[in-house]
Design a protein around this motif. Structure first.
Motif, PDB file in Angstrom:
ATOM      1  N   ARG A 153       9.159  60.383 -15.655  1.00  0.00           N
ATOM      2  CA  ARG A 153       9.708  59.344 -15.171  1.00  0.00           C
ATOM      3  C   ARG A 153       9.134  58.040 -15.574  1.00  0.00           C
ATOM      4  N   LEU A 159      17.965  61.073 -19.030  1.00  0.00           N
ATOM      5  CA  LEU A 159      19.228  60.203 -18.007  1.00  0.00           C
ATOM      6  C   LEU A 159      18.538  58.593 -18.159  1.00  0.00           C
ATOM      7  N   PHE A 160      19.040  57.747 -18.719  1.00  0.00           N
ATOM      8  CA  PHE A 160      18.415  56.527 -18.653  1.00  0.00           C
ATOM      9  C   PHE A 160      19.468  55.635 -17.916  1.00  0.00           C
ATOM     10  N   ARG A 161      18.894  54.694 -17.188  1.00  0.00           N
ATOM     11  CA  ARG A 161      19.542  53.779 -16.266  1.00  0.00           C
ATOM     12  C   ARG A 161      19.480  52.220 -16.467  1.00  0.00           C
ATOM     13  N   THR A 220      23.899  48.884 -11.674  1.00  0.00           N
ATOM     14  CA  THR A 220      22.872  49.504 -12.300  1.00  0.00           C
ATOM     15  C   THR A 220      24.507  50.934 -13.094  1.00  0.00           C
ATOM     16  N   ARG A 221      24.256  51.273 -14.165  1.00  0.00           N
ATOM     17  CA  ARG A 221      24.774  52.249 -14.721  1.00  0.00           C
ATOM     18  C   ARG A 221      23.297  53.254 -15.179  1.00  0.00           C
ATOM     19  N   SER A 222      24.021  55.208 -14.997  1.00  0.00           N
ATOM     20  CA  SER A 222      22.679  55.608 -16.156  1.00  0.00           C
ATOM     21  C   SER A 222      24.219  56.197 -17.535  1.00  0.00           C
ATOM     22  N   ARG A 230      22.901  59.321 -21.287  1.00  0.00           N
ATOM     23  CA  ARG A 230      22.028  60.544 -21.742  1.00  0.00           C
ATOM     24  C   ARG A 230      21.978  59.143 -22.680  1.00  0.00           C
ATOM     25  N   HIS A 250      15.851  48.229 -17.101  1.00  0.00           N
ATOM     26  CA  HIS A 250      15.356  50.039 -17.295  1.00  0.00           C
ATOM     27  C   HIS A 250      14.547  50.621 -16.644  1.00  0.00           C
ATOM     28  N   ASP A 279      15.547  57.855 -15.315  1.00  0.00           N
ATOM     29  CA  ASP A 279      15.517  58.979 -13.850  1.00  0.00           C
ATOM     30  C   ASP A 279      14.873  59.972 -14.295  1.00  0.00           C
TER      31      ASP A 279
END
Ligand code: SIN
Ligand code: FE2
Length: 212
Positions: free
Chosen positions: A122, A148-150, A160-162, A164, A182, A185
């Motif tokens: 990660r 899963l990218f944040r 933040t939001r995540s 794919r 960024h 996760d």
């Protein structure tokens, strides 16, 4: 544009652009082969955290005139591989073409960081700020397993939001998003057949110095 995509982008910082499926399967295969050639010349190394020396879970290499490295002495760009002392391999034409297409910046990238994620790897929330000039965007291409990218804002404590990031997706961090925090996760196992070892590869193209 797909409505859910608009919604997802609606909360992103200005200058954030996601291009799902930017590379088709044959382009992904060609790029994966080019990256295997780069790794054969410039072997993956395990970066370490400045000061503590704790290893990253991601392994790295680079191509292009400069490469990003991290060890106990700190984060930096340098023209040679930290283990072999050799110059980084040249950037494949496909990457230069993607930069020209996506970056909206009149000079070529100087570094391409190759991050290789094993299934348990990660990457913590961080900013890309070791470049000397932030006028150029960071252009990212993903291959292999979905992650899963944040992403958040320019302050570490911003919301933040995540979402794919799948094989073939391109992401551009420009403008306000250029300094957005960024990270990755987790990797989603079994999500791609591109890379036989079940890894994820992320390529980030960067301009390090201002205009030549
Ligand atoms: C990075 O921030 O260097 C990598 C991002 C990613 O793996 O998608
Ligand atoms: Fe980054």
């Amino acid at each position: 544009m797909e409505a859910s995509l608009l919604r997802r982008q609606g909360h992103a910082p200005n200058g954030f652009r996601l291009k799902p499926g930017y590379l088709d399967r044959s382009a992904q295969e060609a790029l994966a082969a080019a990256i295997a050639g780069i790794i054969a010349q410039a072997p993956l190394f395990t970066p370490r955290m400045p000061k503590s020396g704790a290893p990253f879970s991601v392994r790295m290499t680079n191509c292009g005139p400069l490469g990003w490295v991290s060890d106990q002495a700190g984060y930096r760009y340098q023209p040679t591989h930290p283990d072999t002392g050799e110059p980084w391999p040249p950037m494949p034409a496909m990457l230069l073409a993607a930069w020209q297409d996506l970056a909206g910046y009149p000079h070529p990238p100087e570094a391409c960081l190759v991050n290789v994620y094993a299934p348990a790897a990660r990457m913590g929330l961080h900013q890309d700020r070791d470049e000397h000039d932030f006028a150029a965007p960071v252009v990212s291409l993903s291959l292999g397993q979905t992650c899963l990218f944040r992403i958040g804002g320019a302050a570490r404590n911003a919301p933040t939001r995540s979402f794919r990031l799948a094989s073939g997706d391109a992401l551009v961090l420009a403008g306000e998003a250029r300094l957005a925090f960024h990270g990755v996760d987790r990797i989603i196992p079994g999500s791609s057949t591109l890379l036989p070892d079940g890894s994820r590869i992320n390529l980030t193209l960067r301009r390090v110095n201002g205009p030549p």
